[in-house]
Design a protein around this motif. Structure first.
Motif, mmCIF file in Angstrom:
data_model
loop_
_atom_site.group_PDB
_atom_site.id
_atom_site.type_symbol
_atom_site.label_atom_id
_atom_site.label_comp_id
_atom_site.label_asym_id
_atom_site.label_seq_id
_atom_site.Cartn_x
_atom_site.Cartn_y
_atom_site.Cartn_z
ATOM 1 N N HIS A 217 0.828 -1.202 0.000
ATOM 2 C CA HIS A 217 0.000 0.000 0.000
ATOM 3 C C HIS A 217 0.873 1.267 0.000
ATOM 4 O O HIS A 217 0.633 2.204 -0.762
ATOM 5 C CB HIS A 217 -0.923 -0.019 1.217
ATOM 6 N N ALA A 220 2.372 2.274 -3.208
ATOM 7 C CA ALA A 220 1.486 2.874 -4.207
ATOM 8 C C ALA A 220 1.169 4.335 -3.893
ATOM 9 O O ALA A 220 0.303 4.941 -4.511
ATOM 10 C CB ALA A 220 0.194 2.056 -4.281
ATOM 11 N N ARG A 221 1.873 4.929 -2.919
ATOM 12 C CA ARG A 221 1.545 6.301 -2.524
ATOM 13 C C ARG A 221 1.848 7.273 -3.667
ATOM 14 O O ARG A 221 2.735 7.024 -4.487
ATOM 15 C CB ARG A 221 2.293 6.690 -1.251
ATOM 16 N N PRO A 222 1.100 8.379 -3.690
ATOM 17 C CA PRO A 222 1.295 9.319 -4.804
ATOM 18 C C PRO A 222 2.709 9.902 -4.824
ATOM 19 O O PRO A 222 3.278 10.157 -3.765
ATOM 20 C CB PRO A 222 0.286 10.442 -4.502
ATOM 21 N N GLU A 273 -5.955 13.744 -3.288
ATOM 22 C CA GLU A 273 -5.232 12.614 -3.902
ATOM 23 C C GLU A 273 -4.654 11.702 -2.827
ATOM 24 O O GLU A 273 -4.708 10.484 -2.919
ATOM 25 C CB GLU A 273 -4.077 13.119 -4.774
ATOM 26 N N VAL A 274 -4.097 12.335 -1.788
ATOM 27 C CA VAL A 274 -3.486 11.537 -0.726
ATOM 28 C C VAL A 274 -4.574 10.766 0.033
ATOM 29 O O VAL A 274 -4.430 9.570 0.305
ATOM 30 C CB VAL A 274 -2.681 12.430 0.248
ATOM 31 N N TRP A 277 -5.774 7.872 -1.989
ATOM 32 C CA TRP A 277 -4.820 6.750 -1.946
ATOM 33 C C TRP A 277 -4.926 6.000 -0.621
ATOM 34 O O TRP A 277 -5.073 4.787 -0.594
ATOM 35 C CB TRP A 277 -3.388 7.267 -2.115
ATOM 36 N N TRP A 278 -4.878 6.717 0.495
ATOM 37 C CA TRP A 278 -4.860 6.036 1.793
ATOM 38 C C TRP A 278 -6.154 5.255 2.018
ATOM 39 O O TRP A 278 -6.124 4.105 2.448
ATOM 40 C CB TRP A 278 -4.620 7.037 2.923
ATOM 41 N N SER A 280 -8.085 3.945 -0.061
ATOM 42 C CA SER A 280 -8.221 2.766 -0.925
ATOM 43 C C SER A 280 -7.658 1.532 -0.225
ATOM 44 O O SER A 280 -7.894 0.404 -0.634
ATOM 45 C CB SER A 280 -7.500 2.986 -2.261
#
Ligand SMILES: [Zn+2]
Lengths: 283, 540
Positions: A217, A220-222, A273-274, A277-278, A280
């Motif tokens: 995970h 896959a961070r931005p 965006e962050v 991502w988190w 998800s």
């Protein structure tokens, strides 16, 4: 607990000392230990000096500057052997040194966390130096291994053409401590708060992750979210200690209140965006 | 009793042209009073005759101009190298010529260790072994309970066993670059460079500082030196704190058999380093000579990190690495020259030598001052023009002759190729252009022993027996001069040591045979019986 180590790289005169002087002068609330090549160019307000000797300056705000002597690794060992660790260790690499040769120790040593490599580049001189037949290769490597590249001396509008990756204009950065050391949990006053230079992000991180899941995970961070640190819930009541800088991630069993903080560059990443991502990862 | 002692010897080789040979030397107050026959000191008053050395051949105490104090202290660990070596107590450690021998030797050594002590080895060098690369499973054959770390001869690499890997948590998830992994993704046990070795060193108590600057290490250094006839030695590149000086001064009294010349490693601000060197100089004694500095420029040829001029490395490897930027080399040379501080400058590759000479030339133009005697150290790839420039600028050169034997074959095959290998460590060229030079071992990188070093410069044999550039061979007399007067000159001590001359310190090497009479191929086998230091006899 791990002691985070950040290395500041860059050629002679690139502005490493200026960056360190700014770091020392900022109100960041961190007890920093800063190892420098020499005190010559340090500029510390005399009223802030609590104690000073030939190779050590202690400031009233809890920060300490020291010279590293002939053996940097010995000096790092001495810090780790002390009972009172600083919050963050910052090492100034010498002008021609490969900052990665130092920073790698933070990936190897269990008591250290990788705090990244910040390489300072001189806007006016870099293009010439990068093509220098004697030192060009080593200077380009300092940029290649950096997690964050900052450009100094841009006042006259200069910008090095030889820099291809992302780099920050130091003149536009109001606070350098978040760049060099990140921020601590609790230093994001309002979850939605953003400083002009930075996107600051915080999450509860109480969803339980297996280690492999968490690593995947985090991977896959931005891009642009260049630092993430804190504690994430782990199975069986444990917690993971997390340190991410640039491309590096360290996840190990730790001890601390769950919660993650992250910091990104304004313009490179946004809070939604962050968050997206988190979240998800909240399966 | 008389305060004059007359030592009789089978032969005295004085290295002083006024009286090249003698049978007796008279000593008073630790210094040479007279040289000649049994009556040489009669005009000075009553004498006491000392016949303990009458069957020996005396030479001036040998001078090693480039070594490191670690050469003594490192013997606290198990020797695991390819060549036979002798420890400070005179015990022969046979070389291990394959991995089985390495493992067997370490197994025997481990039997004598405390059950909870780690096993630490040093001197391992895979370049000489044809086997598979040393890995953790080899070391696990020795023990799976005891952590084991084997340092390579260059001190930049080590190999550890599974127990040691576990102690620092190295596994498939470790991302540090120097932690080498096998095809299965797990660490092989080989760790490259300090960052990867540091966690192991920290936990096993391997401390390069502790291998010098402790009383045990200093005494071990003196013993290693005494075994090879050395009475004055350097310790090039150390950090030297005031506390270190206290420790040294405490041990190094009048009866200490060795004079040590440490050079302060220059890191950081040249002005601050010059201040420190001058403060240290003020603490010098007869036995401890402080005040010089050492500057690193490039790396090592066999590690492909030396900085080379065209055409570079034969394998097409990228040019080496600077440890100090050329711009900084210029700044340091300027400051040290301005302050009258002697520099020892590490230059392995020819580009590093060239940049250093450029820097010294510029410094001399800005701060003229004869008698600086800055020393280029190693000088391995310097050709005639660079030696010529060194001579013009008043620099000394200290040539790494031991490399010819230990790494010469590798230099031909792998690093710089035949032509430049044949002219490397060019002592003949140095003699021809008239530059002052010494020859050195860089111990513990190669074994300490000036007679061995002289043998290398005279015969230029490699390990395979090949002659590496016969045109560069020295005569025995030239080589013996280089390891006495030549080296003394590079340390600015030629007024005090280096020859057996009236007024100089009574420092002698005590030999079992005459090095000028043996076959030159037997020069390295000339037995050393001990030393005389300041008139005090220290036989083995
Ligand atoms: Zn050396």
């Amino acid at each position: 607990m791990k002691l985070p180590l950040t290395v500041i790289g860059g050629y002679l005169g690139a502005g490493k000392t200026t960056l360190i002087n700014r770091l020392l002068a900022e109100d960041h609330g961190l007890r920093l230990m800063i190892m420098v090549n020499d005190f010559g160019a340090l500029n510390v307000d005399a009223s802030l000096i609590a104690a000073a000797s030939e190779d050590l300056i202690a400031l009233t705000n809890g920060c300490v500057c020291c010279t590293m002597g002939a053996d940097l690794f010995l000096a790092i060992g001495d810090v780790l052997d002390r009972s009172d660790w600083p919050d963050h260790l910052v090492v100034e690499a010498s002008g021609i040194a490969d900052p990665a040769a130092i920073a790698q120790v933070a990936l190897a040593e269990p008591d250290l966390a990788y705090g990244g490599i910040v390489t300072v580049v001189d806007a006016v001189a870099f293009d010439r130096l990068a093509d220098d037949p004697q030192i060009g290769v080593q200077l380009r490597a300092q940029v290649d291994v950096a997690d964050v590249v900052v450009v100094s001396k841009t006042a006259a509008g200069a910008w090095p053409a030889r820099l291809t990756g992302t780099a920050l204009d130091l003149a536009t950065v109001a606070l350098v401590a978040p760049l060099i050391c990140g921020i601590a949990v609790g230093q994001v006053p309002d979850r939605r708060a953003s400083h002009a230079d930075y996107v600051r992000w915080q999450a509860a991180a109480d969803t339980v992750f297996e280690k492999e899941e968490l690593l995947a995970h985090l991977a896959a961070r931005p891009d642009g979210l260049f630092r993430v640190k804190g504690y994430v819930a782990a199975p069986r009541g444990q917690v993971w200690e997390v340190h991410c800088v640039g491309r590096q991630m360290t996840v190990s069993v730790g001890k601390g209140p769950v919660g993650l903080v992250g910091i990104g560059l304004q313009g490179c990443v946004t809070l939604p965006e962050v968050d997206a991502w988190w979240n998800s990862g909240d399966l | 009793m008389s305060d004059i002692t007359v030592f009789a010897a089978r032969k005295i080789i004085t290295m002083d042209d006024n009286c090249p040979q003698a049978t007796h030397v008279a000593v008073r107050d630790g210094r040479v009073l007279a040289v000649g026959d049994a009556g040489c000191a009669n005009q000075w008053g009553p004498v006491r005759h000392d016949d303990r050395l009458q069957d020996a051949v005396l030479m001036p105490g040998l001078v090693e101009g480039h070594a490191h104090m670690m050469a003594g202290g490192v013997w606290r660990y198990a020797y695991a190298g390819f060549h036979d070596r002798i420890d400070p107590d005179g015990v022969l450690w046979p070389g291990s010529t394959d991995l089985n021998a390495v493992i067997g030797g370490l197994k025997d050594y481990a039997e004598g260790l405390n059950p909870d002590a780690p096993l630490i080895g040093w001197g391992f060098d895979p370049i000489f072994l044809s086997d598979a690369r040393l890995n953790r499973s080899h070391l696990d054959q020795i023990s799976t309970d005891r952590p084991i770390a084997i340092l390579f001869s260059n001190f930049h690499l080590m190999c550890v066993n599974s127990k040691a890997l576990d102690m620092v948590g190295y596994g498939s998830g470790t991302n540090a670059e120097g932690v080498i992994k096998g095809p299965d993704g797990t660490p092989t046990g080989e760790l490259q460079e300090m960052a990867a070795m540091f966690p192991i060193m920290r936990r096993l108590g391997i401390d390069f500082r502790g291998l010098s600057q402790t009383p045990e290490a200093i005494n071990a250094y003196a013993k290693v030196a005494q075994r090879v006839g050395v009475t004055t030695i350097t310790d090039l590149f150390s950090s030297i704190t005031d506390a270190d000086v206290d420790v040294m001064l405490d041990i190094m009294g009048d009866d200490f058999p060795l004079r040590i010349v440490p050079a302060l490693g220059v890191m950081g601000d040249p002005v601050a380093m010059a201040d420190k060197a001058q403060a240290l100089a003020a603490r010098s004694t007869d036995k401890l000579r402080l005040g010089a500095v050492k500057l690193m420029t490039d790396g090592a040829i066999q590690g492909w990190t030396a900085r080379m001029r065209w055409p570079g490395y034969v394998g097409g490897q990228p040019n080496g690495l600077w440890n100090t930027a050329p711009e900084m080399i210029h700044a340091i040379c300027a400051e040290m020259q301005a302050r009258g501080i002697q520099m020892h400058i590490h230059v392995n590759g020819d580009e590093a030598a060239e940049v250093s000479l450029d820097a010294i030339e510029a410094a001399l133009r800005a701060h003229p001052g004869p008698g600086h005697r800055h020393v280029l150290q190693h000088c391995q790839m310097m050709d005639r023009d660079l030696f010529q420039r060194a001579a013009e600028l008043g620099c000394c050169t200290n040539i790494f002759s031991n490399h010819i034997y230990y790494f010469g074959d590798q230099h031909v095959a792998l690093t710089i190729g035949k032509d430049r290998a044949h002219r490397m460590d060019a002592a003949r060229t140095a003699t021809d252009v008239g530059v002052h030079y010494a020859l050195h071992s860089d111990a513990p990188v190669t074994p300490l022993g000036p007679l061995l070093t002289a043998w290398c410069a005279v015969n230029r044999r490699t390990m395979s027996g090949a002659v590496l550039g016969a045109r560069q061979c020295l005569t025995v007399d030239e080589a013996l001069y280089a390891i006495t007067m030549g080296a003394a000159y590079t340390l600015k001590l030629d007024g005090e040591i280096g020859s057996i001359s009236v007024g100089k310190r009574a420092d002698f090497s005590v030999l079992g045979r005459d090095p000028t009479a043996v076959n030159p191929m037997a020069l390295r086998d000339v037995p050393v019986l001990g030393t005389v230091s300041g008139g005090q006899v220290h036989l083995l």
